[in-house]
Scaffold this motif. Structure first.
Motif, PDB file in Angstrom:
ATOM      1  N   TYR A 174       0.873  -1.081   0.001  1.00 25.01           N
ATOM      2  CA  TYR A 174      -0.039   0.184  -0.067  1.00 25.01           C
ATOM      3  C   TYR A 174       0.914   1.282  -0.050  1.00 25.01           C
ATOM      4  N   ARG A 175       1.829   1.372   0.687  1.00 26.69           N
ATOM      5  CA  ARG A 175       2.762   2.428   0.824  1.00 26.69           C
ATOM      6  C   ARG A 175       3.289   2.670  -0.558  1.00 26.69           C
ATOM      7  N   SER A 176       3.756   1.483  -1.097  1.00 23.85           N
ATOM      8  CA  SER A 176       4.345   1.743  -2.485  1.00 23.85           C
ATOM      9  C   SER A 176       3.429   2.379  -3.419  1.00 23.85           C
ATOM     10  N   MET A 177       2.210   1.784  -3.453  1.00 22.52           N
ATOM     11  CA  MET A 177       1.147   2.347  -4.268  1.00 22.52           C
ATOM     12  C   MET A 177       0.970   3.838  -3.947  1.00 22.52           C
ATOM     13  N   MET A 178       0.876   4.301  -2.739  1.00 26.90           N
ATOM     14  CA  MET A 178       0.742   5.713  -2.472  1.00 26.90           C
ATOM     15  C   MET A 178       2.226   6.534  -3.011  1.00 26.90           C
ATOM     16  N   LYS A 179       3.304   5.944  -2.850  1.00 27.71           N
ATOM     17  CA  LYS A 179       4.598   6.591  -3.320  1.00 27.71           C
ATOM     18  C   LYS A 179       4.342   6.971  -4.885  1.00 27.71           C
ATOM     19  N   THR A 180       4.018   5.727  -5.707  1.00 27.38           N
ATOM     20  CA  THR A 180       4.036   5.718  -6.833  1.00 27.38           C
ATOM     21  C   THR A 180       2.985   6.825  -7.421  1.00 27.38           C
ATOM     22  N   ALA A 181       1.795   6.976  -6.881  1.00 28.89           N
ATOM     23  CA  ALA A 181       0.939   7.647  -7.228  1.00 28.89           C
ATOM     24  C   ALA A 181       1.500   9.232  -7.097  1.00 28.89           C
ATOM     25  N   ILE A 182       1.795   9.533  -5.874  1.00 25.76           N
ATOM     26  CA  ILE A 182       2.700  10.749  -5.671  1.00 25.76           C
ATOM     27  C   ILE A 182       3.606  11.154  -6.755  1.00 25.76           C
ATOM     28  N   ARG A 183       4.611  10.094  -6.859  1.00 21.17           N
ATOM     29  CA  ARG A 183       5.710  10.401  -7.910  1.00 21.17           C
ATOM     30  C   ARG A 183       5.179  10.696  -9.221  1.00 21.17           C
ATOM     31  N   LYS A 237      -2.756  16.928 -16.840  1.00 14.88           N
ATOM     32  CA  LYS A 237      -2.268  15.764 -16.472  1.00 14.88           C
ATOM     33  C   LYS A 237      -2.236  15.613 -15.013  1.00 14.88           C
ATOM     34  N   ALA A 238      -1.408  16.762 -14.348  1.00 15.01           N
ATOM     35  CA  ALA A 238      -1.002  16.795 -12.996  1.00 15.01           C
ATOM     36  C   ALA A 238      -2.361  16.870 -12.234  1.00 15.01           C
ATOM     37  N   ARG A 239      -3.246  17.769 -12.664  1.00 15.81           N
ATOM     38  CA  ARG A 239      -4.728  17.450 -11.782  1.00 15.81           C
ATOM     39  C   ARG A 239      -5.205  16.214 -11.711  1.00 15.81           C
ATOM     40  N   GLU A 240      -5.125  15.562 -12.969  1.00 12.93           N
ATOM     41  CA  GLU A 240      -5.641  14.016 -12.922  1.00 12.93           C
ATOM     42  C   GLU A 240      -4.922  13.319 -11.886  1.00 12.93           C
ATOM     43  N   GLU A 241      -3.391  13.576 -12.164  1.00 10.94           N
ATOM     44  CA  GLU A 241      -2.822  12.528 -11.211  1.00 10.94           C
ATOM     45  C   GLU A 241      -2.883  12.907  -9.640  1.00 10.94           C
ATOM     46  N   LEU A 242      -3.226  14.273  -9.459  1.00  6.53           N
ATOM     47  CA  LEU A 242      -3.380  14.676  -8.109  1.00  6.53           C
ATOM     48  C   LEU A 242      -4.558  14.033  -7.476  1.00  6.53           C
ATOM     49  N   THR A 243      -5.536  14.029  -8.466  1.00  7.70           N
ATOM     50  CA  THR A 243      -6.893  13.454  -8.129  1.00  7.70           C
ATOM     51  C   THR A 243      -6.676  11.870  -7.541  1.00  7.70           C
ATOM     52  N   LYS A 244      -5.949  11.225  -8.595  1.00  4.40           N
ATOM     53  CA  LYS A 244      -5.822   9.716  -8.350  1.00  4.40           C
ATOM     54  C   LYS A 244      -5.034   9.607  -7.093  1.00  4.40           C
ATOM     55  N   ASP A 252      -6.309   8.632   0.391  1.00  2.00           N
ATOM     56  CA  ASP A 252      -7.562   8.301   1.328  1.00  2.00           C
ATOM     57  C   ASP A 252      -7.903   6.901   1.511  1.00  2.00           C
ATOM     58  N   ARG A 253      -7.759   6.006   0.525  1.00  2.00           N
ATOM     59  CA  ARG A 253      -7.882   4.650   0.613  1.00  2.00           C
ATOM     60  C   ARG A 253      -6.762   3.918   1.531  1.00  2.00           C
ATOM     61  N   ILE A 254      -5.547   4.530   1.604  1.00  2.00           N
ATOM     62  CA  ILE A 254      -4.682   3.818   2.508  1.00  2.00           C
ATOM     63  C   ILE A 254      -4.967   4.236   3.979  1.00  2.00           C
ATOM     64  N   THR A 270      -7.901   4.967   5.332  1.00  2.00           N
ATOM     65  CA  THR A 270      -9.079   4.279   5.969  1.00  2.00           C
ATOM     66  C   THR A 270      -8.746   2.697   6.215  1.00  2.00           C
ATOM     67  N   LYS A 271      -7.530   2.208   5.572  1.00  2.00           N
ATOM     68  CA  LYS A 271      -7.138   1.045   6.047  1.00  2.00           C
ATOM     69  C   LYS A 271      -6.153   1.003   7.214  1.00  2.00           C
ATOM     70  N   GLY A 272      -5.807   1.887   7.577  1.00  2.00           N
ATOM     71  CA  GLY A 272      -5.063   2.139   8.772  1.00  2.00           C
ATOM     72  C   GLY A 272      -3.630   2.065   8.664  1.00  2.00           C
ATOM     73  N   VAL A 273      -3.108   2.206   7.462  1.00  2.00           N
ATOM     74  CA  VAL A 273      -1.644   1.959   7.004  1.00  2.00           C
ATOM     75  C   VAL A 273      -1.078   3.228   7.449  1.00  2.00           C
ATOM     76  N   ILE A 274      -1.674   4.525   7.108  1.00  2.00           N
ATOM     77  CA  ILE A 274      -1.172   5.647   7.733  1.00  2.00           C
ATOM     78  C   ILE A 274      -2.098   6.360   8.598  1.00  2.00           C
ATOM     79  N   HIS A 275      -1.391   7.396   9.335  1.00  2.00           N
ATOM     80  CA  HIS A 275      -2.468   7.919  10.215  1.00  2.00           C
ATOM     81  C   HIS A 275      -3.124   9.210   9.431  1.00  2.00           C
TER      82      HIS A 275
END
Length: 87
Positions: free
Chosen positions: A24-33, A46-53, A59-61, A63-68
């Motif tokens: 999950y953390r890897s998914m988050m870092k990839t989305a940010i990158r 493209k930046a706005r689209e990637e920001l939304t993603k 948010d998903r991560i 709710t799963k309790g992976v990050i505070h």
């Protein structure tokens, strides 16, 4: 090594959750990158689209309790500020 059956089960659950959380953390870092890459390329749409993603992923991560929740809010805030400064 644990000797008690319940301790062995807990150890196994911890290993499974650690791997899942790392994914999950890897998914988050990839989305940010991806967002940051689009921002550096000066592609606002493209930046706005990637920001939304990225925000959806964060948010998903959260709710799963992976990050505070405060960590999630801080990351989303910093990404949004970066987009606003660029555009």
């Amino acid at each position: 090594m644990a000797n008690i059956k319940s301790a062995m089960k807990r150890s196994q659950v911890i290993r499974i959750r650690t791997k899942r959380n790392a994914a999950y953390r890897s998914m988050m870092k990839t989305a940010i990158r991806r967002f940051e890459t689009a921002l550096k390329a000066d592609d606002q749409d493209k930046a706005r689209e990637e920001l939304t993603k990225a925000i959806k992923t964060i948010d998903r991560i959260e709710t799963k309790g992976v990050i505070h929740k405060n960590t999630a809010s801080r990351k989303k805030s910093r990404l949004t500020k970066a987009l606003n400064r660029a555009g």
